[in-house]
Scaffold this active site. Sequence first.
Site, short mmCIF file in Angstrom:
data_model
loop_
_atom_site.label_atom_id
_atom_site.label_comp_id
_atom_site.label_asym_id
_atom_site.label_seq_id
_atom_site.Cartn_x
_atom_site.Cartn_y
_atom_site.Cartn_z
N ASP A 114 35.91 40.82 44.18
CA ASP A 114 36.74 41.23 45.32
C ASP A 114 37.94 42.06 44.87
O ASP A 114 38.93 42.18 45.58
CB ASP A 114 37.19 40.02 46.14
CG ASP A 114 38.02 39.04 45.32
OD1 ASP A 114 38.28 39.31 44.13
OD2 ASP A 114 38.44 38.01 45.88
N LEU A 159 32.79 37.53 38.98
CA LEU A 159 32.81 36.33 39.82
C LEU A 159 32.78 36.74 41.29
O LEU A 159 33.66 37.47 41.75
CB LEU A 159 34.07 35.50 39.54
CG LEU A 159 34.31 35.10 38.08
CD1 LEU A 159 35.47 34.12 37.98
CD2 LEU A 159 33.06 34.49 37.45
N ARG A 183 18.14 64.96 61.43
CA ARG A 183 17.57 63.64 61.15
C ARG A 183 16.68 63.68 59.91
O ARG A 183 16.37 64.75 59.39
CB ARG A 183 16.84 63.14 62.40
CG ARG A 183 17.83 62.85 63.54
CD ARG A 183 17.13 62.60 64.84
NE ARG A 183 16.14 61.55 64.69
CZ ARG A 183 15.10 61.37 65.53
NH1 ARG A 183 14.93 62.19 66.55
NH2 ARG A 183 14.25 60.40 65.33
N GLN A 213 25.99 29.98 41.47
CA GLN A 213 26.89 28.84 41.32
C GLN A 213 26.79 28.08 42.64
O GLN A 213 27.32 28.53 43.66
CB GLN A 213 28.33 29.34 41.08
CG GLN A 213 29.32 28.24 40.82
CD GLN A 213 30.76 28.74 40.90
OE1 GLN A 213 31.05 29.79 41.47
NE2 GLN A 213 31.67 27.98 40.32
N ASN A 256 12.77 83.21 65.75
CA ASN A 256 13.90 82.97 66.65
C ASN A 256 13.44 82.04 67.76
O ASN A 256 12.46 82.31 68.46
CB ASN A 256 14.39 84.29 67.24
CG ASN A 256 15.71 84.07 67.99
OD1 ASN A 256 16.79 84.13 67.42
ND2 ASN A 256 15.60 83.77 69.28
N ASN A 261 48.91 36.76 35.99
CA ASN A 261 47.53 36.88 35.56
C ASN A 261 46.75 37.70 36.59
O ASN A 261 46.70 37.34 37.76
CB ASN A 261 46.93 35.48 35.42
CG ASN A 261 45.44 35.50 35.11
OD1 ASN A 261 44.93 36.48 34.59
ND2 ASN A 261 44.77 34.40 35.43
N ARG A 298 38.91 34.13 55.02
CA ARG A 298 39.85 34.94 55.80
C ARG A 298 39.22 36.22 56.36
O ARG A 298 39.81 36.90 57.18
CB ARG A 298 41.07 35.29 54.95
CG ARG A 298 42.10 34.17 54.96
CD ARG A 298 43.35 34.60 54.25
NE ARG A 298 43.25 34.40 52.82
CZ ARG A 298 44.07 34.97 51.94
NH1 ARG A 298 45.03 35.78 52.34
NH2 ARG A 298 43.94 34.72 50.65
N GLU A 318 49.10 28.14 36.79
CA GLU A 318 48.86 28.51 38.18
C GLU A 318 50.13 28.32 39.00
O GLU A 318 50.92 27.41 38.74
CB GLU A 318 47.71 27.67 38.76
CG GLU A 318 46.36 28.07 38.23
CD GLU A 318 46.07 29.55 38.43
OE1 GLU A 318 45.84 29.97 39.57
OE2 GLU A 318 46.08 30.29 37.44
N ALA A 359 31.30 34.36 43.91
CA ALA A 359 30.69 33.26 44.65
C ALA A 359 31.54 32.78 45.82
O ALA A 359 31.09 32.00 46.65
CB ALA A 359 30.43 32.09 43.69
C1 UD1 Z 1 42.88 33.27 40.01
C2 UD1 Z 1 43.56 32.81 38.73
C3 UD1 Z 1 45.02 33.22 38.78
C4 UD1 Z 1 45.17 34.71 39.00
C5 UD1 Z 1 44.41 35.13 40.24
C6 UD1 Z 1 44.41 36.63 40.36
C7 UD1 Z 1 42.35 30.78 38.07
C8 UD1 Z 1 42.42 29.32 37.97
N1 UD1 Z 1 43.40 31.39 38.61
O1 UD1 Z 1 43.45 32.55 41.08
O2 UD1 Z 1 45.67 32.84 37.57
O3 UD1 Z 1 46.53 35.07 39.11
O4 UD1 Z 1 43.05 34.69 40.17
O5 UD1 Z 1 43.80 37.01 41.55
O6 UD1 Z 1 41.39 31.37 37.64
N2 UD1 Z 1 35.23 32.24 42.19
C9 UD1 Z 1 33.92 31.90 41.95
N3 UD1 Z 1 33.59 30.58 41.81
C10 UD1 Z 1 34.55 29.60 41.87
C11 UD1 Z 1 35.88 29.96 42.10
C12 UD1 Z 1 36.20 31.29 42.25
O7 UD1 Z 1 33.04 32.75 41.90
O8 UD1 Z 1 34.16 28.42 41.72
C13 UD1 Z 1 35.58 33.65 42.36
C14 UD1 Z 1 36.11 33.95 43.74
O9 UD1 Z 1 35.07 34.39 44.60
C15 UD1 Z 1 37.11 35.07 43.49
C16 UD1 Z 1 37.60 34.80 42.07
O10 UD1 Z 1 36.63 33.96 41.48
O11 UD1 Z 1 36.51 36.34 43.51
C17 UD1 Z 1 38.98 34.18 42.03
O12 UD1 Z 1 38.95 32.92 42.62
P1 UD1 Z 1 40.17 32.30 43.40
O13 UD1 Z 1 39.90 30.90 43.69
O14 UD1 Z 1 40.55 33.18 44.53
O15 UD1 Z 1 41.33 32.38 42.31
P2 UD1 Z 1 42.86 32.51 42.59
O16 UD1 Z 1 43.34 31.28 43.24
O17 UD1 Z 1 43.11 33.79 43.25
#
Ligand code: UD1
Length: 463
Positions: free
Chosen positions: A104, A8, A335, A74, A379, A172, A15, A156, A10
């Site tokens: 990430d 994932l 280079r 997405q 040389n 998690n 920040r 959550e 997207a």
């Molecule tokens: C998520 C988990 C949480 C866990 C945490 C660990 C869920 C609902 N929660 O929360 O239980 O403890 O990760 O770090 O899954 N992303 C997408 N598309 C989206 C949403 C998110 O690609 O629509 C990607 C984000 O770029 C990111 C990752 O998914 O890399 C996590 O998304 P984020 O919204 O940060 O989840 P957390 O709130 O951290």
Amino acid sequence: MPINAIVLAAGEGTRMKSRHPKVAHKLLDKPLVWWTVDAARKAGADRIIVVVGNGADEVRAIFANDADVECVEQTERLGTGHAVRCVRDAIGGFEGPTVVLYGDTPLVKPETIKSLVDETREHHNACTVLTMRPPNPTGYGRIKRADDGSVLAIVEHKDCTPEEQETLTECNSGMYCFCGGRLTANIDKIGTNNAQGEYYLTDMVDIFVGMGEPVNALLVEDYTQMLGVNSRFQLATAAKLMQLRINERLMDEGVTMLDPNQVWVGAEVTVGRDTELLPQTMLWGTTSVGEDCVIGPNTRLTNVQVADGTSVEETVGYDTVIESGVTVGPRAYLRPGTHLLEGSHVGTHVEIKNSTIGQGSKVPHLSYIGDTTMGSGVNIGAGSITCNYDGKHKSPTTIGNDVFIGSDTMMVAPVTIGDGALVGASSCITSDVPANALALERSRQQVIEGWAAERRKRMQEED
Ligand code: UD1
Ligand code: MG
């Protein structure tokens, strides 16, 4: 059954305060998301799907040459569950173990992903969740277990009661391994009835438990593998951990480092035994260093092949090949297209571009050598330069074997200097020099006996 990995990536990464997507930021010499994909690949994933959204084109470009990676877009970020649903819709469903990772979270180790897959296979789990106990669980989803210890759900942080926020300390990580078939069949059951109004992938646990499907959690002792990067400070923190992980491996393999905190080695770089890496050395890209070399201090090599028994001191180099027994620096600039043959020497304040320096040949001080083919045993005197550029065209210089170029020689290209020729110091060479000839281009020296003494005397009389 082949293993799928969904990464994932997207998210917006607000920040980071950047014009670039978060996962495209570099950790050491590779983009953040590259590390997760690499870990999945090393864990045995056959098919890797990266979910892109924010800055999609920039993320796609990272994997343009990787046949095992596909990107799915997405367009709306409606939650982690939605992201996985987008993949299902795009590829038509999964079969076999399907790992979900984050772009990430670069520190996850391949062996951890592997054990997640093994656990899922062994127990025929619908889902195995990778969990951790971080020092501060704020913000993470919490694992809710039944009295017998079995996993019931992931709640959550924002959906926990204040008491659950206190007592549920197993978190998690956001990484899972699903049974692909059961994930495909049931992912549409995820709704948005939660504090954030998002499709939570975490709801799959609750859904499977309700269906009587086996779900399990795998606790990882080392929570730092799950550290996510949301800010530039966290990026630096992750880079430090990765730097030391790589350096520790290299030291285990027989590389010496005076201070591993001051050596940075990229993901794909190799270093041979009994080589010493001195402080402020960076080795990036496809660089490979042989055995018994001394590299650094203050050296940055990008895509440089260094053979055994070579010393490279205070040097910057790109796309260069250095054969064995070569000495470079201090303070050389190599280079692209530089090829230093066996036993050659490139010394201080020397720049080489697109040139071959022959076996045992020396360019010791203050020179620029560009677009040049040089034989062996040559040389080049201090301050000598190939004038390869007339403002429009680049021209070649050819220097034969055993040529001696006196100091401060300008070789105006295109020009050829034959084997065994000698060029007198301070010459400006504009036409070819035949083999074994002497070429001299400078005005004859005048000597006026006693002139300086008379001048001194005159000046004293004026006072
Ligand atoms: C998520 C988990 C949480 C866990 C945490 C660990 C869920 C609902 N929660 O929360 O239980 O403890 O990760 O770090 O899954 N992303 C997408 N598309 C989206 C949403 C998110 O690609 O629509 C990607 C984000 O770029 C990111 C990752 O998914 O890399 C996590 O998304 P984020 O919204 O940060 O989840 P957390 O709130 O951290
Ligand atoms: Mg979130």
